[in-house]
Design a protein around this motif. Structure first.
Motif, short mmCIF file in Angstrom:
data_model
loop_
_atom_site.label_atom_id
_atom_site.label_comp_id
_atom_site.label_asym_id
_atom_site.label_seq_id
_atom_site.Cartn_x
_atom_site.Cartn_y
_atom_site.Cartn_z
N PHE A 156 47.67 80.98 90.59
CA PHE A 156 46.29 81.44 90.55
C PHE A 156 45.37 80.25 90.29
CE2 PHE A 156 48.57 82.40 86.57
CZ PHE A 156 48.01 81.44 85.76
N GLN B 36 38.84 78.17 81.39
CA GLN B 36 40.19 77.61 81.18
C GLN B 36 40.19 76.11 81.47
OE1 GLN B 36 42.28 80.41 83.79
NE2 GLN B 36 43.68 80.91 82.10
N ASP C 169 39.70 86.15 74.57
CA ASP C 169 40.14 87.54 74.54
C ASP C 169 41.59 87.68 75.01
OD1 ASP C 169 39.49 90.13 74.03
OD2 ASP C 169 37.68 90.05 75.27
N VAL C 170 42.20 88.78 74.62
CA VAL C 170 43.54 89.10 75.11
C VAL C 170 43.52 89.07 76.64
CG1 VAL C 170 45.26 90.93 75.28
CG2 VAL C 170 44.04 90.57 73.15
N GLY C 171 44.47 88.36 77.22
CA GLY C 171 44.56 88.32 78.68
C GLY C 171 43.66 87.31 79.36
N GLY D 145 44.01 84.20 79.32
CA GLY D 145 44.80 83.11 79.87
C GLY D 145 44.91 81.90 78.97
N LYS D 146 45.15 82.13 77.70
CA LYS D 146 45.30 81.02 76.77
C LYS D 146 46.66 80.33 76.92
CE LYS D 146 44.48 83.65 73.21
NZ LYS D 146 44.11 84.90 73.89
N THR D 147 47.68 81.15 77.23
CA THR D 147 49.03 80.58 77.31
C THR D 147 49.14 79.48 78.36
OG1 THR D 147 49.83 82.78 76.70
CG2 THR D 147 51.47 81.20 77.43
N ARG E 115 40.55 91.51 87.37
CA ARG E 115 41.06 92.39 86.32
C ARG E 115 40.35 93.73 86.37
NH1 ARG E 115 43.51 88.95 82.45
NH2 ARG E 115 45.14 88.12 83.75
#
Ligand code: ADP
Ligand code: MG
Length: 693
Positions: free
Chosen positions: A257, A263, A287-289, A291-293, A454
């Protein structure tokens, strides 16, 4: 002779029982008693002649007690004490309930002061349960601004007031620790005076001044502490990790993606920090989701390519595993060796697959530097874990590294001179003012936007009358293959683990509502391994409905879960509700969040309805601040540090900014506070009093 250090037992009127109750509130000595500040005041400062009383007025009257008699109500277990009070302008009836001892304390003929609310009309005004005391110049319960304290069972306001009043002269011995120039600059009154006046203010202005002083202290200490951390880190060296430009660009291009703008910016900020020779201390907030990982993974990959090891620490084993899996999806099939270490499991990527290995083997490869990136839990802090050259430490959902954790990690590379770079990640959106107040030692990277495409979670506030219909709808979704979360609030404070409400709800859903489906329960009293097992089964779709307390971490990615039911939604802050909601809507299915509440207050509905309209976690956090104040945003699960600050402080941006400037200025001029011994002493106390996790 009483001093500030005297134990409360040494106060004349304090016996064992009272001392015990005071201890329960954290009050062991006189100093602590004086620091038990009121949370509000009763304004009894207005003295009015009886003849001029109006109904519903909060007033004080001074007069003579004419009559006083006690009796029992006939049919109830109620004692009634009635009196008549007279001054030059008239008489007033006074009634006290369940205070039969009053006839022993007061006698007709006494000059007394009464404070309270006047009720009734011209024909029969009266005061019910007023505060009272014998007339004197220096009052404790009447005729002024009267403090109201948080009390405990078996300890009345009256007792607390009396005790504090008795010790109040000792407030004069509280030593000033703020430098004179700061006091002048911010027009702050003396600390001793502030403590005295916060209990028994002469008037509203005096009260404001002492509040100002004490609030400034709280914010200033926090800012000073944060600036000290910043300063200390600047002096410590860290390995400069070069930006591996070409490889990283390739990596980003190869992702399935496109990174969002936020990000990209966050990644850039992190990589830039890592290239410096003092340790990064950054918070990645999204926020959750959001894309921090991925961002964290890029940072770890960059460190590995630069010749350093990286570690990612998650709060639970399931979350650590989840990180491993998502990292496995995005890290290019390369010879980069990464691994997982939890209490129960050791595994690593062998170039093709993730394979289980012996813990000893993993530890060896970590120590030799062969493993470049290790993901895990607190097991990573265990003594046997050694690194060859740790360059970057990432921590998920714990807000920040404590000083001890930093030291532990630092020691693991056998190098006490340099520190790794630190990155914290959190999905709790932190409003700007709050970040300013609480995280002044951290640099912030924000991911505010969500990846494109999303679906938003459809959120509804469901009326109790539609409950059955809601269950039918849910049943349809479940039958179609989906899964559901049910979150139950804590019913009362004593049920800290939330076992009670969740058990009742589980029984009801399991037996009556969804008897044909596998329903499971998750609560704080279960062992970590049990919790993990249930979560794993839910993840594997063996459980269809998971009934859980809010205290249990449910931050697991379950794309098939598309329903979130929140019971007692009014008991949660908007941010918290948003966190729960983030557990669904992670897969391809349209997801729903249904909020239930017993509350009929229009204000509550208004607040909860915000959830149905707003999807942005940051906006919700701001709304929370408005509706409930900062203390609530993080709920009870959060670090003590947040709870220290009273909510109104967190919204006072100006005060925060000023305090921060003052802290920076003083440390710039005198980095070790050498010329401010009292301030330094206070800081040291503050550091060890639980403010630092
Ligand atoms: P967070 O940790 O912030 O909650 P994750 O990093 O787990 O979020 O990302 C959630 C999901 O979104 C993952 O499956 C991830 O692969 C995906 N994702 C991350 N960034 C993007 C993006 N820019 N576009 C599309 N999907 C993304
Ligand atoms: Mg995450």
């Amino acid at each position: 002779m009483l001093t500030l250090a005297s134990k409360v037992e040494n106060i004349n009127t304090v016996g064992k029982a009272i001392a015990g109750r005071l201890k329960k509130m954290g009050i062991g000595n006189v100093r602590e008693l004086l620091w038990h500040v009121p949370f509000r005041y009763e304004d009894f400062s207005q003295t009015v002649p009886i003849g001029q009383l109006q109904s519903d007025q909060m007033v004080t009257i001074r007069g003579q007690l004419e009559l006083l008699s006690a009796r029992r109500a006939r049919h109830r277990r109620l004692s009634i004490t009635e009196g008549l009070v007279t001054d030059d302008s008239g008489s007033l009836k006074v009634v006290w309930f369940n205070q039969p001892y009053l006839t022993k304390m007061l006698k007709p003929g006494d000059s007394i002061i009464l404070s309270g609310k006047v009720s009734g009309d011209l024909l029969g005004r009266q005061m019910t349960n007023p505060s009272f005391e014998k007339d004197k110049a220096d009052t404790t319960h009447t005729a002024r601004l009267i403090p109201v304290y948080s009390a405990t069972e078996g300890l009345t306001q009256k007792q607390l007031r009396y005790l504090i009043k008795t010790c109040l002269p000792l407030a004069a011995n509280i030593k000033e620790w703020l430098p004179e120039e700061i006091k002048q600059e911010f027009k702050l009154i003396d600390l001793a005076l502030a403590v005295e006046q916060i209990h028994y203010p002469d008037n509203q202005t005096a009260l404001e001044k002492s509040k100002n002083r004490l609030e400034f202290d709280e914010i200033f200490l926090l800012q000073l502490q944060q600036q000290l951390i910043r300063q200390t880190l600047k002096r410590v060296s860290a390995p400069p990790i070069k930006f591996q430009e070409e490889a990283i660009k390739q990596f980003v291009a190869d992702l399935p993606f496109t990174l969002t703008k936020d990000q990209k910016i966050s990644t850039w900020e992190i990589l830039k920090d890592c290239a410096l020779s003092s340790p990064m201390n950054r918070l990645l907030n999204g926020d959750v989701g959001s894309g921090k990982t991925v961002v964290a993974t890029i940072a770890a990959y960059n460190a590995a390519l630069g010749g350093y090891q990286a570690v990612l620490m998650a709060p639970t084993a399931i979350l650590a595993k989840q990180h491993l899996q998502s990292i496995n999806k995005i890290l290019p099939a390369s010879d980069l060796c990464y691994a997982l270490l939890t209490q129960a499991e050791a595994s690593l990527y062998d170039g093709e697959n993730i394979v289980v290995v012996k813990k000893s083997e993993l530890l060896k490869k970590l120590a030799s530097g062969e493993i470049k990136f290790v993901i895990g839990t607190h097991a990573l802090l265990q003594q046997q874990v050694k690194f060859a050259n740790l360059g970057l430490a990432i921590i998920d959902e714990q807000h920040r590294f404590g000083v001890d954790q930093r030291k532990t990690l630092r020691a693991k590379s056998g190098d006490t001179e340099t520190m790794p770079h630190f990155l914290s990640m959190t999905a709790t959106p932190i409003p700007r003012t709050l970040a300013l107040a609480m995280y002044g030692d951290l640099d912030l990277s924000l991911i505010k936007m969500m990846p494109a495409g999303r679906r938003t979670v459809i959120t509804r506030l469901v009326d109790e009358s539609k409950r059955t219909a809601a269950y039918e709808f849910i049943n349809k979704q479940l039958t179609a293959g989906r899964q559901a979360f049910v979150i139950c609030p804590l019913i009362d404070a004593s049920d800290k683990l939330g076992v009670k409400s969740v058990t009742e709800e589980f029984d009801r859903l399991d037996k009556e509502i969804f008897p044909h489906l596998p329903v499971a329960i998750l609560h704080g009293k279960m062992k970590a391994a049990e919790k993990d097992k249930v979560m794993q089964e839910f993840k594997d779709d063996k459980i269809k409905v998971l009934v859980s307390t809010s205290v249990v971490e449910v931050g697991v990615d379950i794309p098939n879960a598309s329903i979130m039911i929140i019971e007692g939604a009014d008991r949660f802050g908007l941010s918290q509700l948003h966190q729960f909601r983030g557990r669904v809507g992670r897969g391809e299915h349209q997801s729903y969040c249904l909020l239930f509440t017993d509350s009929h207050s229009p204000q509550t509905s208004k607040r909860l309805r915000v959830m149905t309209e707003v999807n942005d976690g940051f906006a919700l956090a701001e709304a929370d601040l408005k509706y409930r104040g900062g203390g609530d945003i993080y709920g009870t699960a959060q670090s003590g540090r947040l709870n220290q600050l009273r909510a109104n402080l967190l919204t006072n941006v100006n005060l925060i900014k000023k305090a921060r400037t003052a802290a920076v200025n003083i440390l710039t001029a005198d980095p070790t506070l050498e010329h401010y011994p009292k301030l330094r002493e206070r800081m040291e106390e503050y550091d060890t009093s639980g403010h630092m996790e």
